[in-house]
Every structure is written in C-alpha cells, then in structure tokens.
Design a protein around this motif. Structure first.
Motif, PDB file in Angstrom:
ATOM      1  N   PRO A  41       0.373 -56.386  37.553  1.00 52.50           N
ATOM      2  CA  PRO A  41       1.549 -57.040  37.263  1.00 52.50           C
ATOM      3  C   PRO A  41       2.302 -57.997  37.967  1.00 52.50           C
ATOM      4  N   GLY A  42       2.939 -58.672  37.551  1.00 55.35           N
ATOM      5  CA  GLY A  42       3.588 -60.019  38.042  1.00 55.35           C
ATOM      6  C   GLY A  42       2.459 -60.985  38.508  1.00 55.35           C
ATOM      7  N   LYS A  43       1.338 -60.993  37.993  1.00 52.71           N
ATOM      8  CA  LYS A  43       0.397 -62.033  38.636  1.00 52.71           C
ATOM      9  C   LYS A  43      -0.413 -62.549  37.480  1.00 52.71           C
ATOM     10  N   GLN A  44      -1.096 -63.698  37.881  1.00 47.23           N
ATOM     11  CA  GLN A  44      -1.919 -64.360  36.629  1.00 47.23           C
ATOM     12  C   GLN A  44      -3.331 -63.660  36.721  1.00 47.23           C
ATOM     13  N   ARG A  45      -3.675 -63.725  35.512  1.00 40.99           N
ATOM     14  CA  ARG A  45      -4.998 -63.218  35.210  1.00 40.99           C
ATOM     15  C   ARG A  45      -5.932 -64.053  35.994  1.00 40.99           C
ATOM     16  N   GLU A  46      -7.076 -63.406  36.416  1.00 39.99           N
ATOM     17  CA  GLU A  46      -7.867 -63.771  37.571  1.00 39.99           C
ATOM     18  C   GLU A  46      -9.351 -63.382  37.201  1.00 39.99           C
ATOM     19  N   LEU A  47     -10.510 -64.279  37.375  1.00 41.19           N
ATOM     20  CA  LEU A  47     -11.895 -64.086  37.151  1.00 41.19           C
ATOM     21  C   LEU A  47     -12.200 -63.223  38.320  1.00 41.19           C
ATOM     22  N   VAL A  48     -12.952 -62.075  37.877  1.00 39.56           N
ATOM     23  CA  VAL A  48     -13.403 -61.131  38.841  1.00 39.56           C
ATOM     24  C   VAL A  48     -14.858 -61.495  39.143  1.00 39.56           C
ATOM     25  N   ALA A  49     -16.153 -61.611  38.018  1.00 38.88           N
ATOM     26  CA  ALA A  49     -17.102 -61.566  38.004  1.00 38.88           C
ATOM     27  C   ALA A  49     -17.627 -62.131  36.822  1.00 38.88           C
ATOM     28  N   SER A  50     -18.672 -63.238  37.002  1.00 34.97           N
ATOM     29  CA  SER A  50     -19.252 -63.629  35.317  1.00 34.97           C
ATOM     30  C   SER A  50     -20.836 -63.396  35.879  1.00 34.97           C
ATOM     31  N   ILE A  51     -21.328 -63.557  34.359  1.00 34.16           N
ATOM     32  CA  ILE A  51     -22.899 -63.419  34.266  1.00 34.16           C
ATOM     33  C   ILE A  51     -23.318 -64.192  33.174  1.00 34.16           C
ATOM     34  N   THR A  52     -24.247 -65.024  33.379  1.00 34.53           N
ATOM     35  CA  THR A  52     -24.895 -65.768  32.315  1.00 34.53           C
ATOM     36  C   THR A  52     -25.770 -64.987  31.673  1.00 34.53           C
ATOM     37  N   ARG A  53     -26.250 -65.491  30.442  1.00 36.54           N
ATOM     38  CA  ARG A  53     -27.315 -64.724  29.549  1.00 36.54           C
ATOM     39  C   ARG A  53     -28.467 -64.370  30.450  1.00 36.54           C
TER      40      ARG A  53
END
Length: 123
Positions: A41-53
């Motif tokens: 709440p009140g914050k921007q969306r942020e990347l937590v984790a990502s994974i390539t194919r």
C-alpha cells in the motif's frame, strides 16, 4: 489470449512460509522471462524475483536467501517459495510473463500480468 492465475497467498505469521504459484494458459507458443512483482500500500510495484526460460534467476536484495523462484516449462507454471517471512513482505504479489502466443508471432513477445494474490505477514 493468455491468462495468468496466481494462487497460494494468505495470512502467515512472521518467520513463516508460503508458496505462490502462477499458471499460464491460453494461446502459448513459448514463455520467455517470468517474474514475481509485489506492491505494498502506498508504494510502487517492484520486482521481487525473475527467471529466464533456461532457469537463470535474479532476486531483489531484500529477499535473497529467503525466497526461491522456479518454473516448470512443461506446465507453463512458475513458483515462489517464500520463507522467513517478515511484515515488510506484506503486499499484493503479481506474476508476469513474456509470452510468444503462436509460432507466427516468433520472436515478438507480449507482456502479461496476473490479477495478484495478497500476502499478509502479521501476528
């Protein structure tokens, strides 16, 4: 059309664990990068984790050592295992996928988002 459906959110006490899932369905030729994002709440969306194919992963510093991202390409599904949860992890978690819908679209990819699942870490 492609749909992403998250599941696994809920209420957990600090120090607890949750496992999120994101299932992709619809017109899918191939899924490239996938990722988990969160928005408090009140914050921007942020990347937590990502994974390539191919399985290469990347994590936000605040979750390193506590969260593990994985995917099953055969099932078009991505997971986020969250452990040692903290109150500051409370947010709506969204999955994201870069999808090539059909062979004709290759190599152009399209960005899709799930509807979000709430994770609340509290006593």
């Amino acid at each position: 059309q492609v749909q992403l459906v998250e599941s696994g959110g809920g209420l957990v006490q600090p120090g607890g664990s949750l496992r999120l899932s994101c299932a992709a369905s619809g017109s899918i030729f191939s899924i490239n990068d996938m990722g988990w994002y969160r928005q408090a709440p009140g914050k921007q969306r942020e990347l937590v984790a990502s994974i390539t194919r191919g399985g290469t992963t990347n994590y936000q510093d605040s979750v390193k050592g506590r969260f593990t991202i994985s995917r099953d390409n055969a099932k078009n599904t991505m997971y986020l295992q969250m452990s040692s949860l903290k109150p500051e992890d409370t947010a709506v978690y969204y999955c994201n996928a870069r999808v090539i819908p059909t062979r004709v679209d290759f190599p152009r990819e399209y960005d899709y988002w799930g509807q979000g699942t709430q994770v609340t870490v509290s006593t």
